[in-house]
Design a protein around this motif. Sequence first.
Motif, PDB file in Angstrom:
ATOM      1  N   TYR A  21      -7.246   8.175  -5.822  1.00 28.14           N
ATOM      2  CA  TYR A  21      -7.457   6.989  -4.975  1.00 28.14           C
ATOM      3  C   TYR A  21      -8.961   6.772  -4.828  1.00 28.14           C
ATOM      4  O   TYR A  21      -9.666   7.656  -4.365  1.00 28.14           O
ATOM      5  CB  TYR A  21      -6.826   7.223  -3.598  1.00 28.14           C
ATOM      6  N   ASN A  29      -9.519   0.750   3.447  1.00 26.88           N
ATOM      7  CA  ASN A  29      -8.096   0.643   3.747  1.00 26.88           C
ATOM      8  C   ASN A  29      -7.375  -0.293   2.775  1.00 26.88           C
ATOM      9  O   ASN A  29      -6.454  -1.009   3.151  1.00 26.88           O
ATOM     10  CB  ASN A  29      -7.881   0.216   5.198  1.00 26.88           C
ATOM     11  N   GLN A  31      -4.855  -1.264  -0.083  1.00 28.61           N
ATOM     12  CA  GLN A  31      -3.571  -0.821  -0.592  1.00 28.61           C
ATOM     13  C   GLN A  31      -2.964  -1.950  -1.394  1.00 28.61           C
ATOM     14  O   GLN A  31      -3.400  -3.086  -1.300  1.00 28.61           O
ATOM     15  CB  GLN A  31      -2.620  -0.456   0.552  1.00 28.61           C
ATOM     16  N   LYS A  33      -0.017  -3.192  -4.860  1.00 26.96           N
ATOM     17  CA  LYS A  33       0.639  -2.920  -6.129  1.00 26.96           C
ATOM     18  C   LYS A  33      -0.182  -3.544  -7.247  1.00 26.96           C
ATOM     19  O   LYS A  33      -0.535  -4.720  -7.190  1.00 26.96           O
ATOM     20  CB  LYS A  33       2.047  -3.497  -6.146  1.00 26.96           C
ATOM     21  N   ASN A  92       1.836   1.596  -7.487  1.00 23.92           N
ATOM     22  CA  ASN A  92       1.634   1.363  -6.059  1.00 23.92           C
ATOM     23  C   ASN A  92       0.558   2.277  -5.506  1.00 23.92           C
ATOM     24  O   ASN A  92       0.583   3.484  -5.749  1.00 23.92           O
ATOM     25  CB  ASN A  92       2.933   1.577  -5.287  1.00 23.92           C
ATOM     26  N   THR A  94      -0.783   3.441  -1.960  1.00 23.71           N
ATOM     27  CA  THR A  94      -0.444   3.443  -0.538  1.00 23.71           C
ATOM     28  C   THR A  94      -1.184   4.590   0.151  1.00 23.71           C
ATOM     29  O   THR A  94      -1.145   5.723  -0.320  1.00 23.71           O
ATOM     30  CB  THR A  94       1.077   3.633  -0.334  1.00 23.71           C
ATOM     31  N   SER A  96      -1.643   7.231   3.193  1.00 22.44           N
ATOM     32  CA  SER A  96      -0.791   7.898   4.180  1.00 22.44           C
ATOM     33  C   SER A  96      -1.393   7.673   5.571  1.00 22.44           C
ATOM     34  O   SER A  96      -2.568   7.395   5.714  1.00 22.44           O
ATOM     35  CB  SER A  96      -0.646   9.388   3.871  1.00 22.44           C
ATOM     36  N   ARG A  97      -0.571   7.862   6.587  1.00 23.58           N
ATOM     37  CA  ARG A  97      -1.014   7.647   7.975  1.00 23.58           C
ATOM     38  C   ARG A  97      -1.383   8.964   8.634  1.00 23.58           C
ATOM     39  O   ARG A  97      -0.801   9.351   9.623  1.00 23.58           O
ATOM     40  CB  ARG A  97       0.086   6.975   8.771  1.00 23.58           C
TER      41      ARG A  97
END
Length: 98
Positions: A21, A29, A31, A33, A92, A94, A96-97
């Motif tokens: 990433y 931040n 994110q 596809k 994708n 994405t 993580s939180r």
Amino acid sequence: MPEFPGGAGNFGLFLSRNIRYPISARDGNSQGKVIVGFVIEVDGSLSDLRIIQGAGTDLNEEALRVMKLSPKWLPGMQSGRPVRVAYSVPINFTLSRE
């Protein structure tokens, strides 16, 4: 239809092991596809890699970088002979939180 060596499960494993990433995308931040299009040649190599749908410059570049690392695929067959096939895959990104 063409197939990644070992099938879709191995393709997912290949992506998870190779995608890094981008730090700038993580910090911003970002994110989304990315859909990468390419041609699978009769020998299974990938050519004409391009972004069909992007999610930002850094994520697009990372998706292309990883797809360029891909091993040869099993080519598509027609009447028992390998043929060139245009193909696309979604990747994708994405966060993580945590």
